[in-house]
Design an enzyme around this catalytic site. Structure first.
Site, PDB file in Angstrom:
ATOM      1  N   ASP A 193      57.534   5.931 -46.738  1.00 16.69           N
ATOM      2  CA  ASP A 193      58.828   6.372 -47.205  1.00 16.69           C
ATOM      3  C   ASP A 193      59.801   5.149 -47.058  1.00 16.69           C
ATOM      4  O   ASP A 193      59.359   4.105 -46.951  1.00 16.69           O
ATOM      5  CB  ASP A 193      59.294   7.460 -46.520  1.00 16.69           C
ATOM      6  CG  ASP A 193      59.384   7.546 -44.847  1.00 16.69           C
ATOM      7  OD1 ASP A 193      59.672   6.482 -44.617  1.00 16.69           O
ATOM      8  OD2 ASP A 193      58.652   8.496 -44.391  1.00 16.69           O
ATOM      9  N   LYS A 210      62.391   9.945 -48.685  1.00  9.22           N
ATOM     10  CA  LYS A 210      63.648  11.305 -48.479  1.00  9.22           C
ATOM     11  C   LYS A 210      64.938  10.694 -48.533  1.00  9.22           C
ATOM     12  O   LYS A 210      65.472  10.218 -47.383  1.00  9.22           O
ATOM     13  CB  LYS A 210      63.362  11.936 -47.230  1.00  9.22           C
ATOM     14  CG  LYS A 210      61.859  12.670 -47.248  1.00  9.22           C
ATOM     15  CD  LYS A 210      61.700  13.308 -45.747  1.00  9.22           C
ATOM     16  CE  LYS A 210      61.506  12.289 -44.675  1.00  9.22           C
ATOM     17  NZ  LYS A 210      61.087  12.899 -43.350  1.00  9.22           N
ATOM     18  N   MET A 252      71.273   7.110 -37.628  1.00  8.97           N
ATOM     19  CA  MET A 252      71.604   8.065 -38.484  1.00  8.97           C
ATOM     20  C   MET A 252      73.162   8.648 -38.413  1.00  8.97           C
ATOM     21  O   MET A 252      73.006   9.643 -38.445  1.00  8.97           O
ATOM     22  CB  MET A 252      70.497   9.224 -38.600  1.00  8.97           C
ATOM     23  CG  MET A 252      69.214   8.605 -39.120  1.00  8.97           C
ATOM     24  SD  MET A 252      67.837   9.843 -38.732  1.00  8.97           S
ATOM     25  CE  MET A 252      67.738  10.082 -36.994  1.00  8.97           C
TER      26      MET A 252
END
Lengths: 242, 242
Positions: A35, A57, A172
């Protein structure tokens, strides 16, 4: 021979920060499932004919549900192939690696896990910041900022974390950083507590933005902050270089 | 040419969990400075004539003060040599790496830091335990157990950590584990909280001992526990294999 899945932690981005065991796994792979945060430069060294499946993603963009990734892993392994699941950082640090291990186990597919260098520690380190330092920090807490304080999905007690005495490392958390800083100050953490945001740790594009908890709570994130970034909160952030 | 010091995180013990960059640093080394927890097997691959300095700091045994280690690093670098300081895990996770960086900086010696795979995450991982897992843990706290709760040297608030909601990972806490478990239960953490101690993570001698917070608080550490061990406290410890 039966197929299998090897989860490889790819490290913070610099391909040279992949482990020898990770390189060895890639050398045996028939399929590599990657990813966006995986160290994609290592794919240049793959044998001819290796299938590369990109399951990126991207937030608010193209979205591949975890179930679909699990299905790809199980499908390829059931065809007798050796599948390397290459992720950024370490598979078990917000990498949903255990979900993939469990899905494989449920399907009768053997797995192996190769730990990686986590960005939570390495990104600060490459910016000169030690998450622990004698006299300053006896420990550190790594937290996902995807659920802000007050978000019903949040399972952490920010009030308690503010008082724990550990260095806080937020992943994040670019969008939620002002809310997090506000919650920590409201819980009694000193507004002058240093804070450093490391973007692209270990890559040629690495950049560090420094500030204080109080300033971020009041005025928003440092100018120019963009994901992916690792934010360090605590006295050790004062060591930030650049 | 001037000498320099490269701090290399050696990973949890398996030499294959060293990074490519770590191996490259060792290939350029004139001197390698190691201690007990470094992956000593990688020394077999060194060029002829490389000096290996062992600065083992065995608890309650032979003791080399940090100042002496700093002096070795600075001395060799000042002779124009390339010095690799090889540690177990990551240099900035209870490795006193920043003290060495600062000592070198003060002496005008250039340093570089190569992050490593930390045992705090990798030892649990190799025993089947993810430090984070969707729905179970939004973060984790890594803490040194060398100063027990109540010890005046302790700079963490165990009461707050008990309520933070993160997975707790305790390093250097074999002797203090019952005191830590007791403090967490006293602070309201469920006595049934699973706990797993991983010894020699990733080595052929790896062993895992499981228990609960309440049992360790009441009856002492699991039978057979010996250092070095990494202890995981929280619902994810239930995934412990073997």
């Amino acid at each position: 021979t039966p197929g299998r899945v090897i989860l490889v932690g790819g490290g913070p981005g610099d391909p040279e920060l992949l482990t020898l065991k990770g390189f060895q796994a890639l050398a045996t792979a028939d399929v590599v499932v990657v990813d966006r945060l995986a160290p994609l430069a290592v794919l240049d060294g793959l044998r001819e004919g290796v299938e590369v499946v990109d399951v990126s993603k991207i937030p608010r963009g193209r979205f591949t549900p975890q179930e679909e990734i699990n299905a790809v892993l199980v499908d390829r392994a059931r065809r007798g192939l050796t599948v390397v699941r290459l992720k950024g950082g370490d598979s078990f640090v917000f990498g949903r690696g255990m979900e993939e291990v469990l899905a494989c186990a449920e399907a009768g597919v053997a797995t192996e896990v190769v730990p990686g260098v986590t960005s939570a520690i390495a990104a600060p380190e490459l910016a000169g910041i030690p998450v622990t330092h004698r006299g300053l920090s006896q420990g550190f807490t790594v937290i996902s900022g995807h659920a802000a304080p007050g978000d019903p999905r949040s399972t952490v007690d920010w009030d308690a974390l503010a008082r724990g005495g550990t260095t806080l490392v937020v992943l994040m958390g670019v969008e939620t950083l002002p809310a997090i800083a506000g919650a920590l100050v409201a819980a009694g953490r000193d507004a002058d507590t240093p804070l450093a945001c490391v973007m692209d740790g270990g890559l040629p594009t690495q950049a560090v933005l420094s500030g204080t908890l109080g300033a971020v709570a009041k005025d928003g994130p440092p100018d120019g902050l963009r994901p992916p970034a690792v934010t360090v909160i605590g006295p050790v952030a004062r060591f930030a270089a650049g």
